[in-house]
Design a protein around this motif. Structure first.
Motif, PDB file in Angstrom:
ATOM      1  N   GLU A 102       4.498   1.649   3.593  1.00  0.00           N
ATOM      2  CA  GLU A 102       3.050   1.876   3.766  1.00  0.00           C
ATOM      3  C   GLU A 102       2.202   1.170   2.707  1.00  0.00           C
ATOM      4  OE1 GLU A 102       5.341   4.328   3.449  1.00  0.00           O
ATOM      5  OE2 GLU A 102       4.935   5.991   4.834  1.00  0.00           O
ATOM      6  N   TYR A 103       2.790   0.883   1.538  1.00  0.00           N
ATOM      7  CA  TYR A 103       1.975   0.336   0.442  1.00  0.00           C
ATOM      8  C   TYR A 103       1.991  -1.196   0.528  1.00  0.00           C
ATOM      9  CZ  TYR A 103      -0.308  -0.023  -4.095  1.00  0.00           C
ATOM     10  OH  TYR A 103      -1.200  -0.312  -5.098  1.00  0.00           O
ATOM     11  N   TYR A 104       1.006  -1.730   1.245  1.00  0.00           N
ATOM     12  CA  TYR A 104       0.945  -3.166   1.526  1.00  0.00           C
ATOM     13  C   TYR A 104       0.348  -4.013   0.383  1.00  0.00           C
ATOM     14  CZ  TYR A 104      -3.817  -1.900   1.934  1.00  0.00           C
ATOM     15  OH  TYR A 104      -5.031  -1.417   1.589  1.00  0.00           O
ATOM     16  N   PRO A 105      -0.471  -3.442  -0.573  1.00  0.00           N
ATOM     17  CA  PRO A 105      -1.209  -4.351  -1.463  1.00  0.00           C
ATOM     18  C   PRO A 105      -0.334  -5.322  -2.268  1.00  0.00           C
ATOM     19  CG  PRO A 105      -2.160  -2.149  -1.600  1.00  0.00           C
ATOM     20  CD  PRO A 105      -0.877  -2.028  -0.806  1.00  0.00           C
ATOM     21  N   THR A 106       0.781  -4.836  -2.791  1.00  0.00           N
ATOM     22  CA  THR A 106       1.608  -5.708  -3.633  1.00  0.00           C
ATOM     23  C   THR A 106       2.159  -6.883  -2.821  1.00  0.00           C
ATOM     24  OG1 THR A 106       2.231  -3.742  -4.876  1.00  0.00           O
ATOM     25  CG2 THR A 106       3.537  -5.728  -5.267  1.00  0.00           C
ATOM     26  N   ARG A 107       2.660  -6.584  -1.638  1.00  0.00           N
ATOM     27  CA  ARG A 107       3.213  -7.660  -0.794  1.00  0.00           C
ATOM     28  C   ARG A 107       2.108  -8.609  -0.339  1.00  0.00           C
ATOM     29  NH1 ARG A 107       6.142  -3.237   0.825  1.00  0.00           N
ATOM     30  NH2 ARG A 107       4.665  -2.747   2.470  1.00  0.00           N
ATOM     31  N   ALA A 108       0.942  -8.042  -0.016  1.00  0.00           N
ATOM     32  CA  ALA A 108      -0.157  -8.886   0.471  1.00  0.00           C
ATOM     33  C   ALA A 108      -0.654  -9.807  -0.649  1.00  0.00           C
ATOM     34  CB  ALA A 108      -1.297  -8.008   0.990  1.00  0.00           C
ATOM     35  N   GLU A 109      -0.767  -9.267  -1.853  1.00  0.00           N
ATOM     36  CA  GLU A 109      -1.214 -10.110  -2.966  1.00  0.00           C
ATOM     37  C   GLU A 109      -0.169 -11.177  -3.276  1.00  0.00           C
ATOM     38  OE1 GLU A 109      -1.471  -8.488  -7.003  1.00  0.00           O
ATOM     39  OE2 GLU A 109      -3.477  -9.370  -7.117  1.00  0.00           O
ATOM     40  N   ARG A 110       1.101 -10.792  -3.218  1.00  0.00           N
ATOM     41  CA  ARG A 110       2.148 -11.777  -3.488  1.00  0.00           C
ATOM     42  C   ARG A 110       2.084 -12.910  -2.467  1.00  0.00           C
ATOM     43  NH1 ARG A 110       6.525  -8.781  -3.818  1.00  0.00           N
ATOM     44  NH2 ARG A 110       6.458  -8.620  -6.068  1.00  0.00           N
ATOM     45  N   ALA A 111       1.840 -12.561  -1.196  1.00  0.00           N
ATOM     46  CA  ALA A 111       1.739 -13.596  -0.155  1.00  0.00           C
ATOM     47  C   ALA A 111       0.576 -14.542  -0.454  1.00  0.00           C
ATOM     48  CB  ALA A 111       1.561 -12.943   1.218  1.00  0.00           C
ATOM     49  N   ALA A 112      -0.566 -13.983  -0.862  1.00  0.00           N
ATOM     50  CA  ALA A 112      -1.723 -14.831  -1.152  1.00  0.00           C
ATOM     51  C   ALA A 112      -1.433 -15.738  -2.349  1.00  0.00           C
ATOM     52  CB  ALA A 112      -2.960 -13.965  -1.411  1.00  0.00           C
TER      53      ALA A 112
END
Ligand code: AVJ
Length: 319
Positions: A53-63
């Motif tokens: 559920e905790y998407y921010p870390t993965r999303a920031e890493r992708a960016a």
């Protein structure tokens, strides 16, 4: 490698006592989120970053993965300063890109947690032999002046940690940071973005209950450090989305009436049944709002990226 300590155990102990006394005698009761992060809390946070559920870390890493090369080209930074560096895990994407680009000579991680800082700085020092690592144990709301002088600095503040500030504190922090930078130096800011309430609430109220344990951990910190007698299990985890202020709020709700003794403060605190202790806000942002806040603080936003689904934003601004 060099490690400067601007926060001693005694400073931290005093700050915790002051925050606990002020927060537990306020209405509503509050505790600042920085006290989540003892060794166990830091470990729970690392587990949060791996939750479905905790998407921010993965999303920031992708960016960052997609755009680190461009960040290196635009900034040509000689020094990378990281505020609230924690494990410095995603930062390696930037270190690698700047290293490849050929301009980087120094890495300056700054964090309140000296053990986490020492571990991260030591690992980076070993993995990047020609990089000068200068770690600073300090609080990014108090010790920005301790950032080593120089030119060609890029300061990064990742993970969405700026969301822990209330708007007025955010404005002050951005102005203070701008004041320590020379014109032409750089600031890279990671911000979680406004999205549907269900996605946001799930990220702060995961089904495995890790965030609930992280939230209750602040009571364990008070029990250990201030000789308090909180029963953490008697507090329910609450995560709600404030659609007006556009932030997630975490609270701990007393499941029964309680009287808690905080021996180190010689303080007794009563909780009514259902009374809530406010432990964290995590503000979510929109592109235009971020640009306006940076501009108001004297920065010039020059690039903006997100992960492909547009969940998390990364802004590059020039001082
Ligand atoms: C480390 C402040 C970015 O606000 O998402 C995670 C902390 N709190 N789950 C965030 C946190 C609950 C996190 N930051």
């Amino acid at each position: 490698m060099r490690l400067d300590i601007h926060l001693t155990e005694a400073d931290l102990a005093r700050a915790l006592r002051e925050d606990a006394r002020a927060g537990l005698t306020a209405t509503p009761k509050t505790l600042p989120p920085k006290w989540f992060y003892d060794a166990h809390g830091s470990e729970l946070f690392e587990r949060i970053t791996e939750l479905p559920e905790y998407y921010p870390t993965r999303a920031e890493r992708a960016a960052l993965t997609a755009h680190a090369g461009e960040i290196a080209e635009v900034t040509a930074a000689k020094t990378l300063v990281e505020l609230g560096s924690g494990s410095s895990d995603k930062t390696r994407l930037l270190l690698d890109a700047l290293h490849r680009y050929g301009t980087l000579g120094r890495f300056v991680p700054l964090d309140v947690s000296e053990p986490a800082l020492r571990a991260a700085a030591t690992a980076i020092d070993a993995d990047y032999p020609d990089l000068d690592v200068h770690a600073i144990a300090g609080d990014f709301t108090r010790h920005l002046d301790e950032i080593p002088a120089g030119d060609g600095r890029l300061v990064v503040f990742l993970g969405g940690t700026i969301g822990n500030f209330e708007p007025a504190e955010r404005a002050r922090f951005l102005r203070d940071l701008r004041a320590v930078l020379h014109p032409g130096e750089w600031f890279l800011l990671g911000t979680d973005l406004v999205k549907d309430a269900d996605t946001l609430v799930a990220a702060y109220d995961d089904s495995a209950g890790v965030t609930a344990e992280f939230n209750r951990n602040v009571l364990r910190v008070l029990n250990r450090q201030l000789d308090a007698d909180f029963d953490p299990e008697a507090f329910d985890h609450v995560a709600l989305w404030d659609a007006e202020r556009e932030w997630i709020e975490m609270r701990l709700r007393a499941a029964r009436p309680m009287r808690v003794r905080v021996a180190a403060l010689d303080l007794s605190v009563s909780f009514a049944n259902g009374e809530e202790l406010y432990t964290e806000i995590s503000a979510k942002f929109r592109r235009a709002g971020i640009a306006a806040e940076l501009t108001a603080a004297g920065f010039e936003p020059v690039r903006w990226w997100t992960d492909t689904p547009g969940r998390f934003g990364v802004t590059l601004a020039r001082a």
